[in-house]
Motif scaffolding. Structure first.
Motif, mmCIF file in Angstrom:
data_model
loop_
_atom_site.group_PDB
_atom_site.id
_atom_site.type_symbol
_atom_site.label_atom_id
_atom_site.label_comp_id
_atom_site.label_asym_id
_atom_site.label_seq_id
_atom_site.Cartn_x
_atom_site.Cartn_y
_atom_site.Cartn_z
ATOM 1 N N PRO A 133 7.893 8.601 6.197
ATOM 2 C CA PRO A 133 7.206 9.277 5.089
ATOM 3 C C PRO A 133 8.152 10.108 4.203
ATOM 4 O O PRO A 133 9.173 10.584 4.658
ATOM 5 C CB PRO A 133 6.204 10.194 5.804
ATOM 6 C CG PRO A 133 6.865 10.475 7.120
ATOM 7 C CD PRO A 133 7.604 9.229 7.501
ATOM 8 N N PHE A 134 7.735 10.243 2.916
ATOM 9 C CA PHE A 134 8.466 11.057 1.962
ATOM 10 C C PHE A 134 7.640 12.297 1.633
ATOM 11 O O PHE A 134 6.439 12.194 1.353
ATOM 12 C CB PHE A 134 8.744 10.273 0.673
ATOM 13 C CG PHE A 134 9.515 8.995 0.900
ATOM 14 C CD1 PHE A 134 10.871 9.025 1.154
ATOM 15 C CD2 PHE A 134 8.861 7.765 0.881
ATOM 16 C CE1 PHE A 134 11.583 7.847 1.368
ATOM 17 C CE2 PHE A 134 9.565 6.580 1.093
ATOM 18 C CZ PHE A 134 10.929 6.627 1.343
ATOM 19 N N THR A 135 8.268 13.461 1.673
ATOM 20 C CA THR A 135 7.574 14.711 1.380
ATOM 21 C C THR A 135 7.558 14.954 -0.125
ATOM 22 O O THR A 135 8.602 14.925 -0.782
ATOM 23 C CB THR A 135 8.254 15.893 2.076
ATOM 24 O OG1 THR A 135 8.247 15.666 3.493
ATOM 25 C CG2 THR A 135 7.517 17.203 1.776
ATOM 26 N N LEU A 136 6.359 15.156 -0.662
ATOM 27 C CA LEU A 136 6.207 15.436 -2.092
ATOM 28 C C LEU A 136 6.456 16.911 -2.363
ATOM 29 O O LEU A 136 6.262 17.769 -1.506
ATOM 30 C CB LEU A 136 4.795 15.061 -2.541
ATOM 31 C CG LEU A 136 4.424 13.584 -2.363
ATOM 32 C CD1 LEU A 136 2.938 13.401 -2.625
ATOM 33 C CD2 LEU A 136 5.234 12.714 -3.301
ATOM 34 N N ASP A 177 0.854 -1.193 0.000
ATOM 35 C CA ASP A 177 0.000 0.000 0.000
ATOM 36 C C ASP A 177 0.888 1.241 0.000
ATOM 37 O O ASP A 177 2.076 1.180 0.389
ATOM 38 C CB ASP A 177 -0.897 0.002 1.240
ATOM 39 C CG ASP A 177 -2.024 1.019 1.139
ATOM 40 O OD1 ASP A 177 -2.257 1.543 0.033
ATOM 41 O OD2 ASP A 177 -2.661 1.293 2.176
ATOM 42 N N ILE A 178 0.325 2.337 -0.465
ATOM 43 C CA ILE A 178 0.965 3.653 -0.356
ATOM 44 C C ILE A 178 -0.067 4.583 0.267
ATOM 45 O O ILE A 178 -1.161 4.764 -0.282
ATOM 46 C CB ILE A 178 1.418 4.188 -1.724
ATOM 47 C CG1 ILE A 178 2.472 3.264 -2.347
ATOM 48 C CG2 ILE A 178 1.986 5.606 -1.578
ATOM 49 C CD1 ILE A 178 2.916 3.671 -3.731
ATOM 50 N N THR A 179 0.252 5.122 1.424
ATOM 51 C CA THR A 179 -0.689 5.992 2.122
ATOM 52 C C THR A 179 -0.257 7.441 1.994
ATOM 53 O O THR A 179 0.932 7.741 1.819
ATOM 54 C CB THR A 179 -0.790 5.613 3.607
ATOM 55 O OG1 THR A 179 0.490 5.767 4.230
ATOM 56 C CG2 THR A 179 -1.248 4.166 3.762
ATOM 57 N N GLN A 180 -1.247 8.343 2.071
ATOM 58 C CA GLN A 180 -0.982 9.778 1.955
ATOM 59 C C GLN A 180 -1.508 10.504 3.169
ATOM 60 O O GLN A 180 -2.604 10.221 3.664
ATOM 61 C CB GLN A 180 -1.655 10.358 0.704
ATOM 62 C CG GLN A 180 -1.478 11.864 0.573
ATOM 63 C CD GLN A 180 -2.513 12.492 -0.345
ATOM 64 O OE1 GLN A 180 -3.249 11.785 -1.023
ATOM 65 N NE2 GLN A 180 -2.577 13.799 -0.374
ATOM 66 N N SER A 181 -0.724 11.437 3.671
ATOM 67 C CA SER A 181 -1.171 12.347 4.718
ATOM 68 C C SER A 181 -0.649 13.729 4.355
ATOM 69 O O SER A 181 0.555 13.984 4.412
ATOM 70 C CB SER A 181 -0.635 11.912 6.089
ATOM 71 O OG SER A 181 -1.025 12.848 7.092
ATOM 72 N N GLY A 182 -1.581 14.592 3.937
ATOM 73 C CA GLY A 182 -1.158 15.917 3.474
ATOM 74 C C GLY A 182 -0.276 15.787 2.252
ATOM 75 O O GLY A 182 -0.642 15.164 1.261
ATOM 76 N N THR A 231 3.734 7.395 2.519
ATOM 77 C CA THR A 231 4.469 6.329 3.195
ATOM 78 C C THR A 231 4.227 5.037 2.433
ATOM 79 O O THR A 231 3.088 4.728 2.059
ATOM 80 C CB THR A 231 4.004 6.172 4.654
ATOM 81 O OG1 THR A 231 4.250 7.389 5.362
ATOM 82 C CG2 THR A 231 4.746 5.038 5.342
ATOM 83 N N ILE A 232 5.298 4.277 2.183
ATOM 84 C CA ILE A 232 5.200 3.006 1.470
ATOM 85 C C ILE A 232 5.123 1.885 2.501
ATOM 86 O O ILE A 232 5.985 1.766 3.394
ATOM 87 C CB ILE A 232 6.411 2.811 0.544
ATOM 88 C CG1 ILE A 232 6.460 3.933 -0.500
ATOM 89 C CG2 ILE A 232 6.361 1.444 -0.139
ATOM 90 C CD1 ILE A 232 7.721 3.942 -1.337
ATOM 91 N N VAL A 233 4.102 1.049 2.398
ATOM 92 C CA VAL A 233 3.869 -0.060 3.323
ATOM 93 C C VAL A 233 4.128 -1.370 2.586
ATOM 94 O O VAL A 233 3.570 -1.615 1.513
ATOM 95 C CB VAL A 233 2.433 -0.039 3.879
ATOM 96 C CG1 VAL A 233 2.233 -1.165 4.887
ATOM 97 C CG2 VAL A 233 2.127 1.320 4.511
ATOM 98 N N MET A 234 4.973 -2.235 3.172
ATOM 99 C CA MET A 234 5.332 -3.496 2.546
ATOM 100 C C MET A 234 4.418 -4.624 3.025
ATOM 101 O O MET A 234 3.654 -4.485 3.983
ATOM 102 C CB MET A 234 6.791 -3.837 2.870
ATOM 103 C CG MET A 234 7.776 -2.716 2.556
ATOM 104 S SD MET A 234 7.732 -2.156 0.833
ATOM 105 C CE MET A 234 8.418 -3.617 0.020
ATOM 106 N N ASP A 235 4.557 -5.796 2.363
ATOM 107 C CA ASP A 235 3.744 -6.966 2.730
ATOM 108 C C ASP A 235 3.955 -7.385 4.181
ATOM 109 O O ASP A 235 3.033 -7.869 4.847
ATOM 110 C CB ASP A 235 4.083 -8.150 1.816
ATOM 111 C CG ASP A 235 3.305 -8.098 0.507
ATOM 112 O OD1 ASP A 235 2.249 -7.453 0.475
ATOM 113 O OD2 ASP A 235 3.764 -8.701 -0.478
#
Length: 305
Positions: free
Chosen positions: A69-72, A49-54, A58-62
Motif C-alpha cells: 500500500p501507498f500512504t496518501l 482495481d485500486i483499493t482504499q483502507s483509511g 493499493t493497486i491491484v493488477m490483472d
C-alpha cells in the motif's frame, strides 16, 4: 542460438573471430525473435482495481499481483453523494464518507456518528440536511466525542438546516453548521425584518400602503415595533400592518408624542394574526401622523415556519 566471440555474463564464447556464416546466423536469430514479438505481442498486465483502507491505497493488477500500500498525504474521500434517509435513525458507515444525507422524516432523525465497528479515516466529512419538520439529533456513539460550538446544542436548527461532521482525531468529531442555539427553540429560526415607510426628511402623512413588500419566508410573529427618526411634536403616530389587505393587529402600533419608538407607547400593539405566509403581500398604513414626525420604520419580529 546466438554465438558469442568472448565469454561473459551470457556464458562461454567461441574464443576467436566469428565466421561470416556465424554472424549471419546471429542476425537471423535476433530477427526471428523480433518478428515473433511483433506478430504475437504479450497481453499487458493492466490495473484491475485500486483499493482504499483509511489513508492508504493499493493497486491491484490483472494477474492479481499488487503494488503498495501507498500512504496518501490525507485521507481519500469519495465525491459527495446525495442519500435520502426516510427512517428515524441513521448510522453512516465508512463507505459513505462525503455523503450528503437528506433526512426527510417529519418526525426527525437520530444520527449516530460512530467509529464502531469500523473507524472512519481522520479528515472524513459527513453532511446532514433536515428536510423534514422535526430536528435531527446527533450522538457520538460508544466512546466518541462530538465537539459542539459554545452556545449550541447537538440538534439541527430547523427545517432546511445543514450540519457537517468532520473527524479530527480518533473517536473525535467536530460538529458545526446550522445547529440549534442553547435554550432550544424547537428548531425555530429567528426572523427580523425592518421596513421603511417614509423617507428621513419629509413629514409623514396619513394614507394606506405607504410601503408594500412581500414576505421573504413564512413567519410566526411574536412582536411588532415602529420607530421614528424625528418624533411627533403633537399627537400620536398610529400605524397598521396588513397581510393581503387585512389588518394583522387588533390594537394598532402607536408612537406617543415626543417619543421615537413604539416600545414606550402607553397602549401596546396587539397581534391578532401572527401567521404570515411566505410571499404574502404586506402593506403599511399610517392612520394618524402626529405633527412633524419623520423617518418611519416598522419592524416584524418572529420565527420562520
Amino acid at each position: 542460438m546466438i554465438t558469442y566471440r568472448t565469454s561473459g555474463a551470457w556464458g562461454a564464447g567461441k574464443g576467436s573471430n566469428l565466421t561470416p556464416a556465424e554472424v549471419d546466423d546471429n542476425f537471423y536469430d535476433l530477427d526471428g525473435r523480433v518478428t515473433e514479438l511483433e506478430d504475437n505481442p504479450p497481453s499487458p498486465n493492466q490495473i484491475a482495481d485500486i483499493t482504499q483502507s483509511g489513508n492508504q491505497i493499493t493497486i491491484v493488477m490483472d494477474d492479481a499481483s499488487t503494488f503498495g500500500p501507498f500512504t496518501l498525504p490525507r485521507s481519500l474521500s469519495r465525491p459527495s453523494i446525495t442519500t435520502v434517509v426516510t427512517g428515524l435513525e441513521l448510522t453512516p458507515d465508512t463507505t459513505q464518507i462525503g455523503c450528503y444525507f437528506r433526512c426527510t422524516n417529519n418526525s426527525g432523525c437520530e444520527v449516530t456518528i460512530s467509529d464502531v465497528p469500523s473507524a472512519f479515516p481522520i479528515d472524513s466529512e459527513l453532511y446532514f440536511r433536515q428536510a423534514g419538520n422535526e430536528q435531527l439529533s446527533f450522538d457520538p456513539g460508544v466512546g466518541g466525542t462530538l465537539n459542539i460550538p459554545t452556545g449550541y446544542n447537538a440538534f439541527s436548527a430547523g427545517k432546511g438546516a445543514v450540519v457537517i461532521a468532520k473527524k479530527v482525531a480518533d473517536l473525535v468529531w467536530d460538529l458545526f453548521g446550522d445547529l440549534e442555539p442553547t435554550g432550544g427553540g424547537g428548531g425555530a429560526t429567528p426572523f427580523e425584518l425592518i421596513v421603511a415607510a417614509s423617507d428621513e426628511t419629509t413629514d409623514i402623512t396619513t394614507g394606506t400602503a405607504k410601503a408594500t413588500f412581500r414576505m421573504p419566508a413564512g413567519v410566526t410573529l411574536t412582536a411588532v415595533r415602529a420607530s421614528l427618526t424625528t418624533a411627533s411634536s403633537a399627537g400620536v403616530v398610529t400605524v397598521d400592518i396588513n397581510e393581503g389587505g387585512s389588518s394583522i393587529l387588533s390594537t394598532k402600533l402607536t408612537i406617543d408624542a415626543g417619543e421615537k419608538t413604539s416600545t414606550t407607547a402607553a397602549t401596546p400593539a396587539v397581534i391578532s394574526d401572527a401567521s404570515l405566509a411566505d410571499d404574502a403581500e404586506i402593506t403599511i398604513d399610517i392612520d394618524t401622523a402626529g405633527t412633524g414626525a419623520k423617518g418611519l420604520k416598522v419592524v416584524l419580529i418572529g420565527t420562520r415556519t
